[in-house]
Design a protein around this motif. Structure first.
Motif, mmCIF file in Angstrom:
data_model
loop_
_atom_site.group_PDB
_atom_site.id
_atom_site.type_symbol
_atom_site.label_atom_id
_atom_site.label_comp_id
_atom_site.label_asym_id
_atom_site.label_seq_id
_atom_site.Cartn_x
_atom_site.Cartn_y
_atom_site.Cartn_z
ATOM 1 N N SER D 78 -29.753 13.398 96.816
ATOM 2 C CA SER D 78 -29.072 13.359 95.503
ATOM 3 C C SER D 78 -27.894 14.317 95.481
ATOM 4 O O SER D 78 -26.783 13.953 95.082
ATOM 5 C CB SER D 78 -30.024 13.813 94.391
ATOM 6 N N HIS D 79 -28.169 15.555 95.881
ATOM 7 C CA HIS D 79 -27.146 16.607 95.877
ATOM 8 C C HIS D 79 -25.984 16.168 96.762
ATOM 9 O O HIS D 79 -24.809 16.294 96.386
ATOM 10 C CB HIS D 79 -27.761 17.906 96.404
ATOM 11 N N HIS D 80 -26.288 15.631 97.923
ATOM 12 C CA HIS D 80 -25.300 15.142 98.874
ATOM 13 C C HIS D 80 -24.441 14.046 98.240
ATOM 14 O O HIS D 80 -23.216 14.061 98.306
ATOM 15 C CB HIS D 80 -26.052 14.613 100.099
ATOM 16 N N ARG D 81 -25.128 13.093 97.571
ATOM 17 C CA ARG D 81 -24.416 11.940 97.019
ATOM 18 C C ARG D 81 -23.540 12.334 95.837
ATOM 19 O O ARG D 81 -22.368 11.957 95.771
ATOM 20 C CB ARG D 81 -25.440 10.884 96.589
ATOM 21 N N TYR D 82 -24.092 13.106 94.877
ATOM 22 C CA TYR D 82 -23.358 13.353 93.644
ATOM 23 C C TYR D 82 -22.279 14.423 93.829
ATOM 24 O O TYR D 82 -21.247 14.365 93.188
ATOM 25 C CB TYR D 82 -24.329 13.647 92.497
ATOM 26 N N PHE D 83 -22.527 15.367 94.724
ATOM 27 C CA PHE D 83 -21.460 16.343 95.006
ATOM 28 C C PHE D 83 -20.288 15.700 95.745
ATOM 29 O O PHE D 83 -19.195 16.268 95.761
ATOM 30 C CB PHE D 83 -21.994 17.553 95.783
ATOM 31 N N SER D 84 -20.512 14.509 96.359
ATOM 32 C CA SER D 84 -19.377 13.850 97.019
ATOM 33 C C SER D 84 -18.380 13.329 95.982
ATOM 34 O O SER D 84 -17.228 13.055 96.299
ATOM 35 C CB SER D 84 -19.861 12.725 97.929
ATOM 36 N N TYR D 85 -18.826 13.225 94.710
ATOM 37 C CA TYR D 85 -17.912 12.802 93.634
ATOM 38 C C TYR D 85 -17.239 14.009 92.969
ATOM 39 O O TYR D 85 -16.267 13.843 92.234
ATOM 40 C CB TYR D 85 -18.661 12.027 92.553
ATOM 41 N N ILE D 86 -17.831 15.201 93.160
ATOM 42 C CA ILE D 86 -17.306 16.396 92.493
ATOM 43 C C ILE D 86 -16.157 16.953 93.322
ATOM 44 O O ILE D 86 -16.300 17.161 94.522
ATOM 45 C CB ILE D 86 -18.432 17.438 92.285
ATOM 46 N N LYS D 87 -15.022 17.157 92.686
ATOM 47 C CA LYS D 87 -13.815 17.538 93.425
ATOM 48 C C LYS D 87 -13.314 18.939 93.082
ATOM 49 O O LYS D 87 -12.415 19.459 93.731
ATOM 50 C CB LYS D 87 -12.691 16.526 93.134
ATOM 51 N N ARG D 88 -13.820 19.518 91.989
ATOM 52 C CA ARG D 88 -13.408 20.857 91.582
ATOM 53 C C ARG D 88 -14.654 21.638 91.188
ATOM 54 O O ARG D 88 -15.730 21.059 91.060
ATOM 55 C CB ARG D 88 -12.476 20.773 90.366
ATOM 56 N N TYR D 89 -14.509 22.929 90.974
ATOM 57 C CA TYR D 89 -15.671 23.685 90.496
ATOM 58 C C TYR D 89 -15.213 24.807 89.584
ATOM 59 O O TYR D 89 -14.050 25.199 89.592
ATOM 60 C CB TYR D 89 -16.469 24.248 91.671
ATOM 61 N N ASP D 90 -16.165 25.291 88.782
ATOM 62 C CA ASP D 90 -15.911 26.489 87.987
ATOM 63 C C ASP D 90 -17.182 27.336 88.004
ATOM 64 O O ASP D 90 -18.177 26.948 88.635
ATOM 65 C CB ASP D 90 -15.461 26.125 86.564
ATOM 66 N N THR D 91 -17.153 28.488 87.342
ATOM 67 C CA THR D 91 -18.304 29.397 87.409
ATOM 68 C C THR D 91 -19.557 28.751 86.825
ATOM 69 O O THR D 91 -20.658 28.945 87.337
ATOM 70 C CB THR D 91 -17.969 30.708 86.669
ATOM 71 N N ARG D 92 -19.397 27.950 85.756
ATOM 72 C CA ARG D 92 -20.579 27.320 85.163
ATOM 73 C C ARG D 92 -21.268 26.360 86.127
ATOM 74 O O ARG D 92 -22.495 26.292 86.174
ATOM 75 C CB ARG D 92 -20.191 26.560 83.894
ATOM 76 N N LEU D 93 -20.474 25.607 86.896
ATOM 77 C CA LEU D 93 -21.074 24.714 87.886
ATOM 78 C C LEU D 93 -21.864 25.539 88.913
ATOM 79 O O LEU D 93 -22.975 25.164 89.308
ATOM 80 C CB LEU D 93 -20.001 23.886 88.607
ATOM 81 N N MET D 94 -21.298 26.682 89.319
ATOM 82 C CA MET D 94 -21.991 27.546 90.276
ATOM 83 C C MET D 94 -23.307 28.052 89.698
ATOM 84 O O MET D 94 -24.313 28.124 90.406
ATOM 85 C CB MET D 94 -21.097 28.732 90.656
ATOM 86 N N LEU D 95 -23.312 28.391 88.399
ATOM 87 C CA LEU D 95 -24.541 28.892 87.787
ATOM 88 C C LEU D 95 -25.585 27.787 87.661
ATOM 89 O O LEU D 95 -26.765 28.000 87.934
ATOM 90 C CB LEU D 95 -24.230 29.525 86.417
ATOM 91 N N LEU D 96 -25.149 26.576 87.266
ATOM 92 C CA LEU D 96 -26.090 25.451 87.194
ATOM 93 C C LEU D 96 -26.653 25.149 88.574
ATOM 94 O O LEU D 96 -27.836 24.835 88.724
ATOM 95 C CB LEU D 96 -25.396 24.209 86.611
ATOM 96 N N ASN D 97 -25.797 25.232 89.591
ATOM 97 C CA ASN D 97 -26.245 24.969 90.945
ATOM 98 C C ASN D 97 -27.236 26.049 91.403
ATOM 99 O O ASN D 97 -28.217 25.747 92.078
ATOM 100 C CB ASN D 97 -25.025 24.925 91.886
ATOM 101 N N LEU D 98 -26.994 27.305 91.002
ATOM 102 C CA LEU D 98 -27.951 28.377 91.331
ATOM 103 C C LEU D 98 -29.294 28.125 90.648
ATOM 104 O O LEU D 98 -30.347 28.414 91.213
ATOM 105 C CB LEU D 98 -27.401 29.747 90.913
ATOM 106 N N MET D 99 -29.256 27.565 89.427
ATOM 107 C CA MET D 99 -30.498 27.224 88.727
ATOM 108 C C MET D 99 -31.254 26.163 89.530
ATOM 109 O O MET D 99 -32.474 26.262 89.730
ATOM 110 C CB MET D 99 -30.155 26.699 87.332
ATOM 111 N N PHE D 100 -30.526 25.156 90.002
ATOM 112 C CA PHE D 100 -31.126 24.123 90.854
ATOM 113 C C PHE D 100 -31.748 24.764 92.092
ATOM 114 O O PHE D 100 -32.892 24.474 92.459
ATOM 115 C CB PHE D 100 -30.036 23.108 91.246
ATOM 116 N N LEU D 101 -31.017 25.678 92.733
ATOM 117 C CA LEU D 101 -31.517 26.321 93.957
ATOM 118 C C LEU D 101 -32.704 27.237 93.668
ATOM 119 O O LEU D 101 -33.573 27.426 94.519
ATOM 120 C CB LEU D 101 -30.395 27.098 94.646
#
Lengths: 210, 210, 210, 210
Positions: D78-101
């Motif tokens: 899932s992470h592989h597939r959906y991050f292939s659509y994500i082209k930019r990032y910000d701090t909130r995305l990093m925090l949500l991703n840390l929550m996932f991790l």
């Protein structure tokens, strides 16, 4: 000529991530093999006298660590070599690769089991089955990717593809051939294992003769 | 001038994967060093009174962790530096690199052994041999890659190649020189270890003098 | 304007490998934090009745895991952000970065110590010192890299550089301020920790006022 | 059309590092799952006779390892597939991703808990909640990144975005639906889990009908 896969093959960044994830899992498993080797528990006063004998007692663990390191090392080289021919991917390749990584992740446990009980048939059988399953997964990855040039580069000649197919299936077969010897002796099993590179060379020569 | 290797040197993506896999194994081993340090088991009621003494008792483990972190850290810097000159690879380089990674993977075990039994000769000997083997593997990687410019970039001058060769062989030699001191005292061994950077500098000066 | 470093700054591939190695060490340490939480040992017949209480008993371990995950997570974001400004490297940067990774590698041990003995002063002090040392290492990395634009990109304005310097030094200072509270109560220490983001914001405002 | 995020979206190297760090954490967690399976402790003389029964006794651990491997494997895809659509990032995305991790890092512990106490409600509830939280984190990542095309590529059609949203929320919901069955039987919970792919397909069909 490349045939269209069920899932559309995707771009190279995605493929890199698959390779990367596999490398990370193999790196972790190969390093964790040694973690299971327990340092002997001896009272400080007796340590000088008893440590040599206690270290000698964990020789099976050290040997199993060594053999398993070679097993994962060889399959890492295989993965490295054959994925260099793979240029596209689909979900099925990812699932087959996860199956391969599942058996990689099993290695520390089965190695630990064999290290602790080197002459117990069920430990030998478990270890042998895990290594065979690892080899079969790699063979299935190649078979799936190379079949009708599904995911590999179109310039690869059919002879090379066939040779790789044979090599990848013969190695795990030799491990399965070793299985009944588990009920005879550990040494017999290890001898059959060491014969497997010979079998691979022989089979490759016989089956790819024109 | 580059000489042709037995196995045809392959493309840079493959080389990146080798470097990546090595980094992952080194990162795991260096982080696992601390995992083995066991938190003391004390009953809650006695913890305030006894924890300081119990922590003092694991000082050898903390020291071994620290020394081993430096050992792996230094060899990571070495690997990083010398692989930046390597531009091609073949199967033998991969096998030599796996040998290097094998001794990296041994570090958590031998460090744990030394931490538990810091004054037992066999623990010191095992640790010293493992570090020496690590250094010799790195030296063999460089020797193989640089010999006749087999796999390194053709612009590197022969003086630099020779200096690296000397440096990489002198460091593990000093560890072997420390070996007999294991039967004298732990402190003597550590003193010889700390002299090894000096020996490297001296040897480099003496042997590369024009 | 960039000043020449002692060691000649090298190419971007080498920098990528430093960042990669750091990511791997941080990923391993952050995942190993949870490994230390031991599943309670209960006889099967008593498990339904006793497991809830036994899980409640390891709440300090779960809390320490959670806090330490946030600590490593925040420093991963810091490392990610500030290394995006760093464009060259030398051996000193590698050594400072190894120092940072050393304290990252210490986190699972100190977290485990605090989780087991949450109200013992020496456990709190050890944990606090480790986190402060981690922060100071990150601050030293930035100070070294940004001083006279040694290794960072030349377009960064001096205001931003200074703000980052203040931020990175104030956070570990707050952890050190919390130190004496370790002899009062665990809760007091945690309150001071939570105040540190506030202190960072305040200090940044006060010290960067024009 | 892409909307401006609070934090300015940054360059692709930074995004690669986020993906890399996530891959490393998932690779470690998926490999550590098997580490917790303890090799039985049996006296050598009794090993041949007792090992089969002792291995049978750890079947729940092996099953939980297998199920958890699939869970992390699916979320890696899932992470592989959906991050292939994500082209930019910000701090909130990093925090949500840390929550996932964070919930990825919890898997070895909750899997170990369930493996040891497969029929104790609280172990089943803990495991189910952890998997549900993992799924919800992934869903929140997608929701945040895709909302108003905040961070994803602008060419993605709204239908695909909506389908992914439904899929990612229905899977963890099914895990929560399984929760009350924890007080009935382990088997009931597992049956509901296996129904979740069906639910995902059904919900996708029903909710995306034009």
């Amino acid at each position: 000529m490349p045939k269209k896969a069920n899932h559309p093959p995707e771009e190279s960044l995605g493929l890199e991530r698959i390779v990367f994830f596999s490398d990370a899992v193999m790196a972790i498993a190969i390093t964790l093999l040694a973690i299971d080797i327990r340092v002997p528990e001896i009272e400080p006063a007796l340590a000088v006298a008893e440590l040599p004998a206690q270290l000698a007692a964990i020789t099976p663990n050290l040997l199993t660590f060594f053999i398993s390191f070679i097993v994962i090392g060889i399959y890492w080289i295989s993965h490295h070599r054959y994925f260099s021919y793979i240029k596209r991917y689909d979900t099925r390749l990812m699932l087959l690769n996860l199956m391969f990584l599942f058996f990689i992740a099993c290695m520390p446990f089965v190695a630990s089991l064999l290290g602790r009980f080197p002459s117990v048939p069920i430990a030998l059988v478990t270890y042998t089955l895990a290594v065979a399953a690892l080899g079969i997964s790699m063979a299935l990855i190649w078979r799936y990717a190379s079949n009708n040039y599904r995911l590999i580069e179109p310039n690869l000649d059919t002879g090379t593809i066939r040779t790789i197919n044979i090599r990848l299936f013969v190695a795990p077969l030799m491990f399965l051939v070793a299985l009944p010897f588990a009920f005879v002796s550990t040494l017999a099993v290890i001898v059959v294992w060491w014969l497997s590179p010979l079998a691979v060379i022989l089979a490759t020569r016989l089956l790819t003769r024109k």
